[in-house]
Write an enzyme that holds these catalytic residues in place. Structure first.
Site, PDB file in Angstrom:
ATOM      1  N   ILE A  73      22.346  33.351  25.357  1.00  0.00           N
ATOM      2  CA  ILE A  73      21.587  33.974  26.446  1.00  0.00           C
ATOM      3  C   ILE A  73      21.031  35.272  25.875  1.00  0.00           C
ATOM      4  O   ILE A  73      21.790  36.070  25.309  1.00  0.00           O
ATOM      5  CB  ILE A  73      22.455  34.183  27.700  1.00  0.00           C
ATOM      6  N   VAL A  75      18.001  38.451  26.491  1.00  0.00           N
ATOM      7  CA  VAL A  75      16.983  39.137  27.296  1.00  0.00           C
ATOM      8  C   VAL A  75      16.249  40.108  26.370  1.00  0.00           C
ATOM      9  O   VAL A  75      16.893  40.787  25.541  1.00  0.00           O
ATOM     10  CB  VAL A  75      17.635  39.897  28.477  1.00  0.00           C
ATOM     11  N   GLY A  83      18.586  42.664  35.635  1.00  0.00           N
ATOM     12  CA  GLY A  83      19.049  41.480  36.359  1.00  0.00           C
ATOM     13  C   GLY A  83      18.569  40.146  35.814  1.00  0.00           C
ATOM     14  O   GLY A  83      18.833  39.104  36.418  1.00  0.00           O
ATOM     15  N   LEU A  84      17.884  40.140  34.650  1.00  0.00           N
ATOM     16  CA  LEU A  84      17.375  38.862  34.138  1.00  0.00           C
ATOM     17  C   LEU A  84      18.515  37.956  33.662  1.00  0.00           C
ATOM     18  O   LEU A  84      18.486  36.741  33.882  1.00  0.00           O
ATOM     19  CB  LEU A  84      16.358  39.087  33.022  1.00  0.00           C
ATOM     20  N   ARG A  86      21.461  37.973  34.865  1.00  0.00           N
ATOM     21  CA  ARG A  86      22.074  37.466  36.109  1.00  0.00           C
ATOM     22  C   ARG A  86      21.327  36.239  36.619  1.00  0.00           C
ATOM     23  O   ARG A  86      21.954  35.264  37.068  1.00  0.00           O
ATOM     24  CB  ARG A  86      22.050  38.539  37.196  1.00  0.00           C
ATOM     25  N   GLU A 107      31.646  31.328  23.382  1.00  0.00           N
ATOM     26  CA  GLU A 107      32.155  32.249  22.364  1.00  0.00           C
ATOM     27  C   GLU A 107      31.223  33.437  22.300  1.00  0.00           C
ATOM     28  O   GLU A 107      30.004  33.280  22.420  1.00  0.00           O
ATOM     29  CB  GLU A 107      32.179  31.596  20.976  1.00  0.00           C
ATOM     30  N   ASN A 112      30.508  42.625  20.967  1.00  0.00           N
ATOM     31  CA  ASN A 112      29.292  42.580  21.799  1.00  0.00           C
ATOM     32  C   ASN A 112      29.618  43.047  23.221  1.00  0.00           C
ATOM     33  O   ASN A 112      29.791  42.240  24.148  1.00  0.00           O
ATOM     34  CB  ASN A 112      28.709  41.162  21.801  1.00  0.00           C
ATOM     35  N   TYR A 119      29.797  38.786  31.085  1.00  0.00           N
ATOM     36  CA  TYR A 119      30.666  37.642  31.378  1.00  0.00           C
ATOM     37  C   TYR A 119      31.840  38.060  32.279  1.00  0.00           C
ATOM     38  O   TYR A 119      32.216  37.309  33.186  1.00  0.00           O
ATOM     39  CB  TYR A 119      31.170  37.008  30.072  1.00  0.00           C
TER      40      TYR A 119
HETATM   41  C1  LIG Z   1      23.903  40.485  27.166  1.00  0.00           C
HETATM   42  C2  LIG Z   1      22.491  40.467  27.758  1.00  0.00           C
HETATM   43  C3  LIG Z   1      22.009  39.021  27.795  1.00  0.00           C
HETATM   44  C4  LIG Z   1      22.516  41.049  29.183  1.00  0.00           C
HETATM   45  O1  LIG Z   1      21.211  40.906  29.739  1.00  0.00           O
HETATM   46  P1  LIG Z   1      20.664  41.870  30.929  1.00  0.00           P
HETATM   47  O2  LIG Z   1      19.455  41.234  31.502  1.00  0.00           O
HETATM   48  O3  LIG Z   1      20.546  43.254  30.410  1.00  0.00           O
HETATM   49  O4  LIG Z   1      21.855  41.804  31.977  1.00  0.00           O
HETATM   50  P2  LIG Z   1      21.721  42.086  33.562  1.00  0.00           P
HETATM   51  O5  LIG Z   1      20.750  43.189  33.794  1.00  0.00           O
HETATM   52  O6  LIG Z   1      21.477  40.803  34.273  1.00  0.00           O
HETATM   53  O7  LIG Z   1      23.197  42.635  33.841  1.00  0.00           O
HETATM   54  C5  LIG Z   1      24.142  41.902  34.612  1.00  0.00           C
HETATM   55  C6  LIG Z   1      25.483  42.604  34.527  1.00  0.00           C
HETATM   56  O8  LIG Z   1      26.034  42.484  33.213  1.00  0.00           O
HETATM   57  C7  LIG Z   1      26.729  43.699  32.859  1.00  0.00           C
HETATM   58  N1  LIG Z   1      26.019  44.336  31.748  1.00  0.00           N
HETATM   59  C8  LIG Z   1      24.899  43.887  31.128  1.00  0.00           C
HETATM   60  N2  LIG Z   1      24.564  44.723  30.115  1.00  0.00           N
HETATM   61  C9  LIG Z   1      25.487  45.706  30.098  1.00  0.00           C
HETATM   62  C10 LIG Z   1      25.680  46.861  29.277  1.00  0.00           C
HETATM   63  N3  LIG Z   1      24.837  47.159  28.264  1.00  0.00           N
HETATM   64  N4  LIG Z   1      26.734  47.659  29.540  1.00  0.00           N
HETATM   65  C11 LIG Z   1      27.582  47.376  30.536  1.00  0.00           C
HETATM   66  N5  LIG Z   1      27.450  46.306  31.375  1.00  0.00           N
HETATM   67  C12 LIG Z   1      26.433  45.475  31.139  1.00  0.00           C
HETATM   68  C13 LIG Z   1      26.697  44.571  34.110  1.00  0.00           C
HETATM   69  O9  LIG Z   1      27.816  44.213  34.904  1.00  0.00           O
HETATM   70  C14 LIG Z   1      25.394  44.105  34.767  1.00  0.00           C
HETATM   71  O10 LIG Z   1      25.358  44.360  36.150  1.00  0.00           O
HETATM   72  P3  LIG Z   1      24.758  45.780  36.676  1.00  0.00           P
HETATM   73  O11 LIG Z   1      23.461  46.020  35.945  1.00  0.00           O
HETATM   74  O12 LIG Z   1      24.583  45.527  38.142  1.00  0.00           O
HETATM   75  O13 LIG Z   1      25.792  46.804  36.321  1.00  0.00           O
HETATM   76  C15 LIG Z   1      21.523  41.359  26.904  1.00  0.00           C
HETATM   77  O14 LIG Z   1      22.129  42.604  26.657  1.00  0.00           O
HETATM   78  C16 LIG Z   1      21.112  40.746  25.580  1.00  0.00           C
HETATM   79  O15 LIG Z   1      20.148  39.974  25.511  1.00  0.00           O
HETATM   80  N6  LIG Z   1      21.837  41.082  24.484  1.00  0.00           N
HETATM   81  C17 LIG Z   1      21.483  40.581  23.140  1.00  0.00           C
HETATM   82  C18 LIG Z   1      21.753  39.094  23.001  1.00  0.00           C
HETATM   83  C19 LIG Z   1      23.210  38.774  23.181  1.00  0.00           C
HETATM   84  O16 LIG Z   1      24.070  39.448  22.653  1.00  0.00           O
HETATM   85  N7  LIG Z   1      23.483  37.684  23.936  1.00  0.00           N
HETATM   86  C20 LIG Z   1      24.834  37.189  24.163  1.00  0.00           C
HETATM   87  C21 LIG Z   1      25.145  36.154  23.158  1.00  0.00           C
HETATM   88  S1  LIG Z   1      26.824  35.510  23.407  1.00  0.00           S
END
Ligand SMILES: CC(C)(COP(=O)(O)OP(=O)(O)OC[C@H]1O[C@@H](n2cnc3c(N)ncnc32)[C@H](O)[C@@H]1OP(=O)(O)O)[C@@H](O)C(=O)NCCC(=O)NCCS
Length: 148
Positions: A73, A75, A83-84, A86, A107, A112, A119
């Site tokens: 996943i 973003v 919220g993407l 989510r 995994e 990270n 999660y």
């Molecule tokens: C992990 C990832 C997918 C999160 O995407 P995102 O769109 O920023 O996440 P969301 O805005 O939907 O956040 C949902 C919830 O996740 C948690 N969260 C997401 N990023 C966070 C951060 N940097 N620090 C703390 N909590 C976080 C929070 O609970 C958040 O809710 P909130 O914003 O209401 O507090 C993004 O950081 C990413 O693409 N990372 C690089 C790729 C990666 O590592 N993917 C996972 C592979 S296993």
């Protein structure tokens, strides 16, 4: 900017691979994503509307027997914390419920923090640690969300 969530199509593969590589998750190139689209157990979703990569976000999960396995996943960096992820997680949960899956597993790199926070926010719990799971030697956490 609109952020429509829809199934990935073959013509998205280059943009998705570029987004994946930018996030440091370059396991799959565009051809690998196209191959994935042909697998009956694979589900691929994109969110449209990215400025840098034509897609803002994507997720890939598999449905294997009674489990869903989240493979990736991502973003776009400039669109995080809006919220993407989510939206993609909710889509995966809808799919999991529609096939009456027992659980969702994944995994994640032990370091990270953003992904682990996502999660945990979705009720995933850490089941174990796979030592030196990644090519660079980092451990993986095995996480699971049991569906009620
Ligand atoms: C992990 C990832 C997918 C999160 O995407 P995102 O769109 O920023 O996440 P969301 O805005 O939907 O956040 C949902 C919830 O996740 C948690 N969260 C997401 N990023 C966070 C951060 N940097 N620090 C703390 N909590 C976080 C929070 O609970 C958040 O809710 P909130 O914003 O209401 O507090 C993004 O950081 C990413 O693409 N990372 C690089 C790729 C990666 O590592 N993917 C996972 C592979 S296993």
């Amino acid at each position: 900017m609109s952020h429509a969530l829809r199934p990935m199509r073959a013509e998205d593969a280059e943009a998705v691979a570029a987004l994946s590589a930018d996030a440091g998750a370059a396991r799959w190139d565009a051809e690998a994503f196209r191959r994935e689209l042909l697998l009956p157990h694979a589900r691929l979703r994109v969110i449209e509307g990215g400025a840098s990569f034509a897609v803002a976000a994507f997720a890939v999960w598999w449905h294997v027997v009674d489990e869903i396995h989240l493979l990736n996943i991502v973003v776009a960096a400039d669109l995080r914390r809006s919220g993407l992820a989510r939206a993609l997680m909710d889509s995966m949960l809808d799919d999991a419920r529609s096939v009456a899956a027992r659980a969702i597993e994944l995994e994640v790199r032990a370091g990270n923090a953003s992904a682990i926070a996502l999660y945990v926010a979705y009720g995933f719990e850490t089941l174990g640690r796979r030592k030196r799971y990644y090519a660079d030697g980092e451990d993986a956490l095995l996480m699971e969300h049991v569906l009620k």
